[in-house]
Each structure stands twice: as structure tokens, then as C-alpha cells.
Scaffold this motif. Structure first.
Motif, mmCIF file in Angstrom:
data_model
loop_
_atom_site.group_PDB
_atom_site.id
_atom_site.type_symbol
_atom_site.label_atom_id
_atom_site.label_comp_id
_atom_site.label_asym_id
_atom_site.label_seq_id
_atom_site.Cartn_x
_atom_site.Cartn_y
_atom_site.Cartn_z
ATOM 1 N N GLY A 1 -18.943 9.974 -23.002
ATOM 2 C CA GLY A 1 -18.097 11.242 -22.485
ATOM 3 C C GLY A 1 -16.092 10.974 -22.713
ATOM 4 N N PRO A 2 -15.653 11.986 -22.286
ATOM 5 C CA PRO A 2 -14.540 12.437 -22.979
ATOM 6 C C PRO A 2 -13.615 10.848 -22.141
ATOM 7 C CG PRO A 2 -14.700 14.171 -21.755
ATOM 8 C CD PRO A 2 -16.313 13.767 -22.251
ATOM 9 N N PHE A 3 -11.952 10.337 -22.603
ATOM 10 C CA PHE A 3 -11.108 9.793 -22.138
ATOM 11 C C PHE A 3 -10.556 10.947 -21.605
ATOM 12 C CE2 PHE A 3 -7.485 7.335 -21.744
ATOM 13 C CZ PHE A 3 -7.862 6.522 -19.875
ATOM 14 N N VAL A 4 -9.977 10.980 -20.115
ATOM 15 C CA VAL A 4 -8.987 12.413 -20.452
ATOM 16 C C VAL A 4 -8.112 11.295 -19.418
ATOM 17 C CG1 VAL A 4 -8.196 14.647 -19.363
ATOM 18 C CG2 VAL A 4 -10.807 14.350 -20.132
ATOM 19 N N LYS A 5 -6.203 11.290 -20.023
ATOM 20 C CA LYS A 5 -5.175 11.021 -19.201
ATOM 21 C C LYS A 5 -4.714 12.345 -18.842
ATOM 22 C CE LYS A 5 -1.224 7.980 -19.840
ATOM 23 N NZ LYS A 5 -0.242 7.378 -21.064
ATOM 24 N N ILE A 6 -4.189 11.899 -17.453
ATOM 25 C CA ILE A 6 -3.217 12.873 -16.458
ATOM 26 C C ILE A 6 -2.284 12.331 -15.824
ATOM 27 C CG2 ILE A 6 -3.501 14.389 -14.596
ATOM 28 C CD1 ILE A 6 -5.741 14.735 -14.798
ATOM 29 N N ASN A 7 -0.837 13.226 -16.686
ATOM 30 C CA ASN A 7 0.405 12.448 -16.479
ATOM 31 C C ASN A 7 0.312 12.834 -15.245
ATOM 32 O OD1 ASN A 7 2.582 11.486 -15.938
ATOM 33 N ND2 ASN A 7 3.552 12.016 -18.467
ATOM 34 N N CYS A 8 0.311 12.687 -14.342
ATOM 35 C CA CYS A 8 0.982 12.958 -12.674
ATOM 36 C C CYS A 8 2.506 13.598 -12.380
ATOM 37 C CB CYS A 8 0.554 12.726 -11.920
ATOM 38 S SG CYS A 8 -1.624 11.974 -12.275
ATOM 39 N N ALA A 9 3.231 12.619 -13.241
ATOM 40 C CA ALA A 9 4.451 12.702 -12.922
ATOM 41 C C ALA A 9 5.590 14.536 -13.773
ATOM 42 C CB ALA A 9 4.953 11.536 -14.058
ATOM 43 N N ALA A 10 4.495 14.525 -14.673
ATOM 44 C CA ALA A 10 4.669 15.668 -15.597
ATOM 45 C C ALA A 10 3.751 17.224 -15.402
ATOM 46 C CB ALA A 10 4.491 15.574 -17.195
ATOM 47 N N LEU A 11 2.647 16.832 -14.242
ATOM 48 C CA LEU A 11 2.527 18.285 -13.520
ATOM 49 C C LEU A 11 3.235 18.479 -12.494
ATOM 50 C CD1 LEU A 11 -0.825 17.811 -13.215
ATOM 51 C CD2 LEU A 11 -0.010 18.574 -14.624
ATOM 52 N N PRO A 12 3.892 19.777 -12.830
ATOM 53 C CA PRO A 12 4.851 20.257 -10.970
ATOM 54 C C PRO A 12 3.940 20.579 -10.623
ATOM 55 C CG PRO A 12 4.556 21.114 -13.677
ATOM 56 C CD PRO A 12 4.271 20.398 -13.564
ATOM 57 N N GLU A 13 4.532 20.961 -9.239
ATOM 58 C CA GLU A 13 3.613 20.868 -8.083
ATOM 59 C C GLU A 13 2.583 22.249 -8.109
ATOM 60 O OE1 GLU A 13 3.900 20.668 -3.073
ATOM 61 O OE2 GLU A 13 5.715 19.803 -4.043
ATOM 62 N N ASN A 14 3.940 23.591 -8.592
ATOM 63 C CA ASN A 14 2.942 24.923 -8.518
ATOM 64 C C ASN A 14 2.163 25.485 -9.360
ATOM 65 O OD1 ASN A 14 4.735 24.430 -10.475
ATOM 66 N ND2 ASN A 14 5.483 26.277 -10.618
ATOM 67 N N LEU A 15 2.091 24.395 -10.432
ATOM 68 C CA LEU A 15 1.033 24.125 -11.334
ATOM 69 C C LEU A 15 0.325 23.243 -11.189
ATOM 70 C CD1 LEU A 15 2.844 24.994 -14.638
ATOM 71 C CD2 LEU A 15 1.435 26.568 -12.975
ATOM 72 N N LEU A 16 0.383 22.128 -9.814
ATOM 73 C CA LEU A 16 -1.284 20.939 -10.029
ATOM 74 C C LEU A 16 -2.798 22.106 -10.148
ATOM 75 C CD1 LEU A 16 -1.672 18.098 -9.760
ATOM 76 C CD2 LEU A 16 -1.694 18.672 -7.400
ATOM 77 N N GLU A 17 -3.305 22.188 -9.328
ATOM 78 C CA GLU A 17 -4.079 23.221 -9.379
ATOM 79 C C GLU A 17 -4.778 24.073 -10.143
ATOM 80 O OE1 GLU A 17 -6.793 26.157 -5.867
ATOM 81 O OE2 GLU A 17 -4.101 25.494 -5.046
ATOM 82 N N SER A 18 -4.785 24.778 -10.745
ATOM 83 C CA SER A 18 -5.101 24.902 -12.113
ATOM 84 C C SER A 18 -4.773 23.986 -13.077
ATOM 85 C CB SER A 18 -3.819 26.747 -12.249
ATOM 86 O OG SER A 18 -2.598 26.116 -12.913
ATOM 87 N N GLU A 19 -3.783 23.746 -13.570
ATOM 88 C CA GLU A 19 -3.946 22.144 -14.016
ATOM 89 C C GLU A 19 -5.708 21.744 -14.303
ATOM 90 O OE1 GLU A 19 -2.956 22.219 -17.373
ATOM 91 O OE2 GLU A 19 -1.246 24.241 -16.967
ATOM 92 N N LEU A 20 -5.879 21.374 -12.944
ATOM 93 C CA LEU A 20 -6.742 20.441 -12.750
ATOM 94 C C LEU A 20 -8.038 21.017 -12.655
ATOM 95 C CD1 LEU A 20 -5.492 17.722 -9.655
ATOM 96 C CD2 LEU A 20 -5.605 17.330 -12.393
ATOM 97 N N PHE A 21 -8.166 21.860 -11.911
ATOM 98 C CA PHE A 21 -9.292 22.615 -11.315
ATOM 99 C C PHE A 21 -9.363 24.562 -11.920
ATOM 100 C CE2 PHE A 21 -8.206 20.558 -7.272
ATOM 101 C CZ PHE A 21 -9.028 19.761 -7.390
ATOM 102 N N GLY A 22 -8.259 24.728 -13.370
ATOM 103 C CA GLY A 22 -8.742 25.696 -13.955
ATOM 104 C C GLY A 22 -8.166 26.919 -13.329
#
Length: 140
Positions: free
Chosen positions: A86-107
Motif C-alpha cells: 500500500g501507499p506510504f503517506v507522509k503528513i507534515n503536521c507543522a505545515a497544516l494550518p489548523e483551519n484546514l486540518l480536518e478537510s486535509e485529513l478527512f477530505g
């Protein structure tokens, strides 16, 4: 046995001596010396523990300062796991703005907010069947 697992599965080389990439391996880095007999006991225990943990469904928490190799160990754990196809997906949490966190993680679905012109799968959905590495998770 541990040497072969790390060489073949985690680092994608046919052997540590000839360093020919294994077909399908990408961005491969070798962490151990060609002769692990001289390797530090702590590093060998780390590799042994990571190999055991990677074979389970349990989450793995890698702690360490920036630049200590957490990313490499996460990729090695993925390669040694049953999810290695399967895929290896790296998420740079420091680069995710708090207001976009939910939509980026869950779509999101089209029309969920003003600029949602189409459905967008979340990062977690794109990692289905693989591994997610939350880099800099302490920044959330």
C-alpha cells in the motif's frame, strides 16, 4: 535473518555489498553498515524492535529530535509491514494550518464550503491499505 530483512525489505537493495536497487524500490537509504557485526547494540535492538512492531497492526510512535532519522525508520517499518504494498503517506503536521486540518485529513464533499467545487478525498483515505506517517505531530 535480521540483516536480510533490513537489506531486502526495508532498504530495497539486492544485497548490502552490491547496492543494486530492487525493482519497485524508491528513494532508498541504507541505515546499517555492510557488516552489522560491528554495529552498536542499541541500533541493533532498535532494528529488531522495529521489525517486530512492523509486523503488527499496532501504531508505532517514533520519538526523537529533528534530523534523527524518524522518517527513515517510518519508511523501514512500512516496508517491513504487511501493508508494504500500500501507499506510504507522509503528513507534515507543522505545515497544516489548523483551519484546514480536518478537510486535509478527512477530505470533503462538493459544496461543503464556499470553495469546495468538487469532492476531494482526504489524506487518510489516500493512504488506505498503507501507512500514514505524521511528521512533527507535536505541532498539532
Amino acid at each position: 535473518m535480521l540483516k536480510n530483512q533490513w537489506t531486502d525489505a526495508a532498504f530495497g537493495f539486492a544485497s548490502l555489498n552490491d547496492r543494486r536497487p530492487v525493482e519497485g524500490a524508491d528513494d532508498v537509504v541504507v541505515l546499517c553498515a555492510p557488516d552489522p557485526m560491528g554495529a552498536d547494540d542499541a541500533i541493533l535492538r532498535l532494528f529488531e524492535t522495529l521489525t517486530l512492531a512492523a509486523g503488527t497492526d499496532a501504531p508505532i510512535l517514533l520519538l526523537g529530535e529533528t534530523g534523527t532519522g524518524k522518517d527513515l525508520l517510518a519508511r523501514a517499518a512500512h516496508s517491513l509491514s504487511p501493508r508494504n504494498n500500500g501507499p506510504f503517506v507522509k503528513i507534515n503536521c507543522a505545515a497544516l494550518p489548523e483551519n484546514l486540518l480536518e478537510s486535509e485529513l478527512f477530505g470533503y464533499k462538493k459544496g461543503a464550503f464556499t470553495d469546495a467545487r468538487r469532492d476531494k478525498p482526504g489524506i487518510l483515505q489516500t493512504a488506505e491499505g498503507g501507512t500514514v506517517f505524521f511528521d512533527e505531530i507535536g505541532e498539532l
